[in-house]
Write a protein that holds these residues in place. Structure first.
Motif, PDB file in Angstrom:
ATOM      1  N   VAL A 116       0.918  -1.238   0.002  1.00  0.00           N
ATOM      2  CA  VAL A 116       0.014  -0.006  -0.028  1.00  0.00           C
ATOM      3  C   VAL A 116       0.677   1.309   0.042  1.00  0.00           C
ATOM      4  CG1 VAL A 116      -1.789   1.366   1.363  1.00  0.00           C
ATOM      5  CG2 VAL A 116      -1.999  -0.996   1.222  1.00  0.00           C
ATOM      6  N   SER A 117       2.164   1.288   0.818  1.00  0.00           N
ATOM      7  CA  SER A 117       2.890   2.161   0.621  1.00  0.00           C
ATOM      8  C   SER A 117       3.634   2.862  -0.484  1.00  0.00           C
ATOM      9  CB  SER A 117       4.082   2.147   1.714  1.00  0.00           C
ATOM     10  OG  SER A 117       4.855   1.064   1.396  1.00  0.00           O
ATOM     11  N   LEU A 118       3.496   1.826  -1.576  1.00  0.00           N
ATOM     12  CA  LEU A 118       3.907   2.209  -2.804  1.00  0.00           C
ATOM     13  C   LEU A 118       3.086   3.040  -3.713  1.00  0.00           C
ATOM     14  CD1 LEU A 118       5.549  -1.269  -3.722  1.00  0.00           C
ATOM     15  CD2 LEU A 118       6.594   0.715  -2.720  1.00  0.00           C
ATOM     16  N   ILE A 119       1.889   3.009  -3.415  1.00  0.00           N
ATOM     17  CA  ILE A 119       0.969   3.642  -4.199  1.00  0.00           C
ATOM     18  C   ILE A 119       1.020   5.334  -4.069  1.00  0.00           C
ATOM     19  CG2 ILE A 119      -1.620   4.402  -4.514  1.00  0.00           C
ATOM     20  CD1 ILE A 119      -2.370   1.589  -3.384  1.00  0.00           C
ATOM     21  N   PRO A 120       1.408   6.012  -5.421  1.00  0.00           N
ATOM     22  CA  PRO A 120       1.578   7.475  -5.052  1.00  0.00           C
ATOM     23  C   PRO A 120       0.305   8.097  -4.432  1.00  0.00           C
ATOM     24  CG  PRO A 120       2.500   6.386  -7.160  1.00  0.00           C
ATOM     25  CD  PRO A 120       1.468   5.526  -6.602  1.00  0.00           C
ATOM     26  N   ALA A 121       1.000   9.447  -4.086  1.00  0.00           N
ATOM     27  CA  ALA A 121      -0.190  10.257  -3.460  1.00  0.00           C
ATOM     28  C   ALA A 121      -1.076  10.777  -4.519  1.00  0.00           C
ATOM     29  CB  ALA A 121       0.375  11.470  -2.680  1.00  0.00           C
ATOM     30  N   ASP A 122      -0.621  10.919  -5.730  1.00  0.00           N
ATOM     31  CA  ASP A 122      -1.263  11.509  -6.834  1.00  0.00           C
ATOM     32  C   ASP A 122      -1.708  10.314  -7.948  1.00  0.00           C
ATOM     33  OD1 ASP A 122       1.067  10.870  -7.763  1.00  0.00           O
ATOM     34  OD2 ASP A 122       1.409  12.660  -8.827  1.00  0.00           O
ATOM     35  N   ALA A 123      -1.755   9.192  -7.481  1.00  0.00           N
ATOM     36  CA  ALA A 123      -2.210   7.858  -8.125  1.00  0.00           C
ATOM     37  C   ALA A 123      -3.715   8.203  -8.639  1.00  0.00           C
ATOM     38  CB  ALA A 123      -2.031   6.785  -7.474  1.00  0.00           C
ATOM     39  N   GLU A 124      -3.426   7.959 -10.250  1.00  0.00           N
ATOM     40  CA  GLU A 124      -4.968   7.780 -10.762  1.00  0.00           C
ATOM     41  C   GLU A 124      -5.472   6.623 -10.690  1.00  0.00           C
ATOM     42  OE1 GLU A 124      -7.311   6.924 -14.324  1.00  0.00           O
ATOM     43  OE2 GLU A 124      -5.208   6.592 -14.383  1.00  0.00           O
TER      44      GLU A 124
ATOM     45  N   ALA B 112       0.094  -0.289 -27.733  1.00  0.00           N
ATOM     46  CA  ALA B 112       1.407  -0.700 -28.396  1.00  0.00           C
ATOM     47  C   ALA B 112       2.117   0.809 -29.033  1.00  0.00           C
ATOM     48  CB  ALA B 112       0.715  -1.530 -29.536  1.00  0.00           C
ATOM     49  N   ALA B 113       1.424   1.728 -29.026  1.00  0.00           N
ATOM     50  CA  ALA B 113       1.637   2.939 -29.704  1.00  0.00           C
ATOM     51  C   ALA B 113       2.770   3.604 -28.496  1.00  0.00           C
ATOM     52  CB  ALA B 113       0.754   3.850 -30.076  1.00  0.00           C
ATOM     53  N   GLU B 114       2.744   3.057 -27.483  1.00  0.00           N
ATOM     54  CA  GLU B 114       3.547   3.642 -26.355  1.00  0.00           C
ATOM     55  C   GLU B 114       4.058   2.580 -25.379  1.00  0.00           C
ATOM     56  OE1 GLU B 114       3.231   6.731 -22.496  1.00  0.00           O
ATOM     57  OE2 GLU B 114       1.352   6.354 -23.891  1.00  0.00           O
ATOM     58  N   LEU B 115       5.300   2.197 -25.820  1.00  0.00           N
ATOM     59  CA  LEU B 115       5.857   1.001 -24.989  1.00  0.00           C
ATOM     60  C   LEU B 115       5.950   1.334 -23.496  1.00  0.00           C
ATOM     61  CD1 LEU B 115       8.570  -0.053 -27.376  1.00  0.00           C
ATOM     62  CD2 LEU B 115       6.409  -1.012 -27.021  1.00  0.00           C
ATOM     63  N   PRO B 116       5.914   0.217 -22.695  1.00  0.00           N
ATOM     64  CA  PRO B 116       5.748   0.432 -21.004  1.00  0.00           C
ATOM     65  C   PRO B 116       7.249   0.879 -20.502  1.00  0.00           C
ATOM     66  CG  PRO B 116       5.391  -1.916 -21.646  1.00  0.00           C
ATOM     67  CD  PRO B 116       5.352  -1.246 -22.939  1.00  0.00           C
ATOM     68  N   SER B 117       7.317   1.687 -19.720  1.00  0.00           N
ATOM     69  CA  SER B 117       8.495   2.233 -19.121  1.00  0.00           C
ATOM     70  C   SER B 117       8.480   1.444 -17.476  1.00  0.00           C
ATOM     71  CB  SER B 117       8.890   3.463 -19.065  1.00  0.00           C
ATOM     72  OG  SER B 117       7.508   4.234 -18.336  1.00  0.00           O
ATOM     73  N   THR B 118       9.542   1.163 -17.165  1.00  0.00           N
ATOM     74  CA  THR B 118       9.609   0.428 -15.548  1.00  0.00           C
ATOM     75  C   THR B 118       9.269   1.776 -14.460  1.00  0.00           C
ATOM     76  OG1 THR B 118      11.198  -1.206 -16.245  1.00  0.00           O
ATOM     77  CG2 THR B 118      11.053  -0.830 -14.028  1.00  0.00           C
ATOM     78  N   PRO B 119       8.586   1.508 -13.676  1.00  0.00           N
ATOM     79  CA  PRO B 119       8.431   2.718 -12.690  1.00  0.00           C
ATOM     80  C   PRO B 119       9.401   2.689 -11.525  1.00  0.00           C
ATOM     81  CG  PRO B 119       6.896   0.992 -12.265  1.00  0.00           C
ATOM     82  CD  PRO B 119       7.460   0.595 -13.577  1.00  0.00           C
ATOM     83  N   LYS B 120       9.402   3.722 -10.928  1.00  0.00           N
ATOM     84  CA  LYS B 120      10.386   3.915  -9.672  1.00  0.00           C
ATOM     85  C   LYS B 120       9.522   3.508  -8.609  1.00  0.00           C
ATOM     86  CE  LYS B 120      13.387   7.248 -11.608  1.00  0.00           C
ATOM     87  NZ  LYS B 120      14.042   8.811 -11.411  1.00  0.00           N
ATOM     88  N   LEU B 121       9.735   2.462  -7.767  1.00  0.00           N
ATOM     89  CA  LEU B 121       8.857   2.130  -6.782  1.00  0.00           C
ATOM     90  C   LEU B 121       9.748   2.533  -5.605  1.00  0.00           C
ATOM     91  CD1 LEU B 121       8.539  -1.659  -7.907  1.00  0.00           C
ATOM     92  CD2 LEU B 121       7.048   0.456  -8.544  1.00  0.00           C
ATOM     93  N   GLN B 122       9.001   3.434  -4.645  1.00  0.00           N
ATOM     94  CA  GLN B 122       9.465   3.852  -3.558  1.00  0.00           C
ATOM     95  C   GLN B 122       8.329   4.056  -2.570  1.00  0.00           C
ATOM     96  OE1 GLN B 122      11.477   7.310  -4.620  1.00  0.00           O
ATOM     97  NE2 GLN B 122       9.844   8.496  -5.081  1.00  0.00           N
ATOM     98  N   SER B 123       8.351   3.964  -1.488  1.00  0.00           N
ATOM     99  CA  SER B 123       7.373   4.181  -0.296  1.00  0.00           C
ATOM    100  C   SER B 123       7.134   5.850  -0.276  1.00  0.00           C
ATOM    101  CB  SER B 123       7.592   3.800   1.202  1.00  0.00           C
ATOM    102  OG  SER B 123       7.946   2.438   1.227  1.00  0.00           O
ATOM    103  N   GLY B 124       5.852   6.238  -0.381  1.00  0.00           N
ATOM    104  CA  GLY B 124       5.359   7.439  -0.362  1.00  0.00           C
ATOM    105  C   GLY B 124       5.150   8.333   1.051  1.00  0.00           C
TER     106      GLY B 124
END
Length: 422
Positions: A26-34, A130-142
Motif C-alpha cells: 500500500v505504501s507504494l501507491i503514489p499520493a497522486d495515483a490515478e 502498442a503505440a507507447e511501450l511501457p516503462s519501468t516505474p520507480k518504486l518507493q514508499s510515499g
C-alpha cells in the motif's frame, strides 16, 4: 468515476518482471495515483494505479459485455511475463452492481502499473498501448497518508427506526410464506472536512483485518471476508458466509458465543440457504463438487460468521468472471427464492445498493481469478464524502432490533478505517 465504452479494443503491451520484495504494498501507491486499485490478503496480492484501458457496462448484460470486451483485449495483447503466479501478467480488476437496474453498472479496469507479491515472489507489471511501450516505474514508499477529518455521520436512505420497521415488515412477509430469507441492507453517509485518501483506508483495513480481502476498485473500498469464487487451473472454490454474531473482546466469552452461533437454529437456517444457492449455481459448471455438511465458525476481529468452503472441478472452460455472474446474487446477499427476495429488497430498502454486495475482484488472460462479494465497504461519492453499507440475513426467527445491532457491527471495519468510532 465511470468510463466510456470503447469502440474498439486496444492492442496492449504487457511486461511482468520479478523484483526484490518491496515491503508494504500500500505504501507504494503514489499520493497522486490515478485510479488506485488493490487486492490484498495477509500482505500478499497486488496494488496498482493508472489506466491502460477500461470499460463501463450496464444492465442485465453488464457481465456478458465485460466478458466479451475482455476476450478482445486478451486476443490483441502481447504479454511477456517472468513470473507465473496468480495476479502476474495481463489482469483486469472489476466490480459490478448488485442490481441490473442500478446506474452503477459494472467496470473492468486494466491498470497501467501493478505491483504484486505471492508466496515470497514479488513482481511489477507495466501495461500500455502498442503505440507507447511501457516503462519501468520507480518504486518507493510515499508519504504517510493523512487521516480524514470526519465532520458528520448520518443515516442514509432510512433512519435506524425506519430500517428496523422495514426489517419487521420483511419478517412478516417471510412468516406469511412469501419467501424463506431476504437480506436487508442499510447505508450510512460519512462527510469529511478534508479529502478521504484511499491509501489511508487501505492501510487501516489491511492492518486491522489481514485475513480478509482488502480491495479498491473505481472508488469502492472495503475488506470482504467472503470469497464468491476463486478459479485456478480448472478448480473453483467459494467461501460462503451467513449467520453472524458480534464479538465482545473477551476471548472466553467469545468462544461461548461461537458455540452458541454454531447451534443457533436461526443462523444455521440462514446459512443453509446461502450454501445451497452457491452449490446449485456452481453445479452446472462442475464435474464433481465437495459441499461440507456442517459449517465452521470464522473468527474476525469484529464479528464471527458461520462459514462453509464449497469446491468443484470445472468440466468446461468458463472464466472466473462468467462464474461470478452465475453465482450472483447468492442467498448470502439477496435471499431465497432469489426473485421474491430481489423484489422485496427493492420495495423495502429504498436505496440503490450500487456495487455493494456485487462481485469485486480480478481475472487474468487465462480466465483465472478471484472474485469476492463487495461487503464491509464504502463508496466514495465525492472526494470528501463516502457511503458505507451493511446488510443482514432475515429469516422467520429474526428480531429487528438484533439485526440493527448486527448491521452496526458490520459497519465497524469501515468506520474504524475512517477514524470515526467503533
Amino acid at each position: 468515476m465511470t468510463m466510456p465504452l470503447p469502440q474498439t479494443e486496444p492492442a496492449l503491451v504487457v511486461r511482468s518482471m520479478r523484483i526484490p520484495d518491496p515491503g508494504d504494498l500500500v505504501s507504494l501507491i503514489p499520493a497522486d495515483a490515478e485510479a488506485p486499485v488493490s487486492w490484498l490478503r495477509e500482505g500478499d496480492g497486488f496494488v496498482g494505479w493508472g489506466t491502460a484501458t477500461a470499460i463501463q457496462t450496464q444492465g442485465t448484460a453488464r457481465f456478458a459485455d465485460a466478458e466479451q470486451w475482455w476476450r478482445g483485449i486478451v486476443r490483441q495483447s502481447v504479454v511477456r511475463a517472468e513470473v507465473d503466479l496468480p495476479g502476474a501478467g495481463l489482469i483486469a480488476v472489476g466490480s459490478f452492481a448488485f442490481a441490473a437496474a442500478s446506474d452503477a453498472g459494472g467496470v473492468l479496469h486494466v491498470p497501467a502499473i501493478v505491483i504484486g507479491r505471492r508466496n515470497g515472489v514479488a513482481w511489477v507489471t507495466t501495461t500500455s498501448t502498442a503505440a507507447e511501450l511501457p516503462s519501468t516505474p520507480k518504486l518507493q514508499s510515499g508519504e504517510i497518508p493523512q487521516a480524514p477529518k470526519v465532520s458528520e455521520v448520518t443515516h442514509g436512505s432510512l433512519t435506524d427506526a425506519e430500517w428496523t420497521a422495514a426489517v419487521g415488515a420483511a419478517v412478516g412477509r417471510i412468516q406469511s410464506g412469501a419467501l424463506d430469507k431476504v437480506v436487508m441492507a442499510r447505508d450510512v453517509v460519512i462527510r469529511s472536512e478534508t479529502d478521504i485518501d484511499p491509501r489511508y483506508l487501505l492501510r487501516n483495513l489491511s492492518d486491522s483485518y489481514p485475513n480478509t480481502w482488502t480491495y479498491s476498485v473505481d472508488g469502492l473500498i472495503g475488506a470482504t471476508p467472503e470469497m464468491l469464487l476463486r478459479r485456478q487451473k480448472g478448480l473453483v472454490t467459494s467461501r460462503v458466509l451467513a449467520g453472524t454474531i458480534r464479538r465482545t473482546g473477551d476471548d472466553e466469552h467469545d468462544l461461548a458465543l461461537a458455540a452458541s452461533l454454531a447451534r443457533s437454529s436461526k443462523d444455521l437456517e440462514e446459512h443453509e440457504y446461502a450454501v445451497r444457492s452457491v452449490a446449485d449455481a456452481m453445479s452446472p459448471h462442475c464435474s464433481s463438487m465437495n459441499v461440507p455438511e456442517s459449517p465452521f465458525v470464522l473468527h474476525l476481529p469484529n464479528v464471527m460468521h458461520l462459514a462453509t468452503d464449497v469446491a468443484g472441478v470445472l468440466h468446461e472452460d468458463v472464466s472466473s468472471l462468467t462464474l461470478a455472474a452465475s453465482l450472483h446474487p447468492s442467498a448470502a446477499v439477496c435471499g431465497t427464492p432469489t426473485l421474491a427476495a430481489r423484489d422485496l429488497i427493492a420495495e423495502l430498502e429504498q436505496m440503490d445498493r450500487g456495487r455493494y454486495a456485487g462481485p469485486v475482484g480480478w481475472l487474468d488472460a487465462a480466465g483465472d481469478g478471484e472474485w469476492g462479494i463487495a461487503l464491509r465497504c464504502g463508496e466514495l461519492e465525492t472526494p470528501s464524502q463516502m457511503r458505507l453499507f451493511a446488510g443482514c440475513g432475515i429469516v422467520a426467527g429474526s428480531e429487528p432490533e438484533s439485526e440493527l445491532g448486527e448491521s452496526d457491527a458490520k459497519l465497524v471495519p469501515m468506520r474504524q478505517a475512517l477514524g470515526c468510532g467503533a
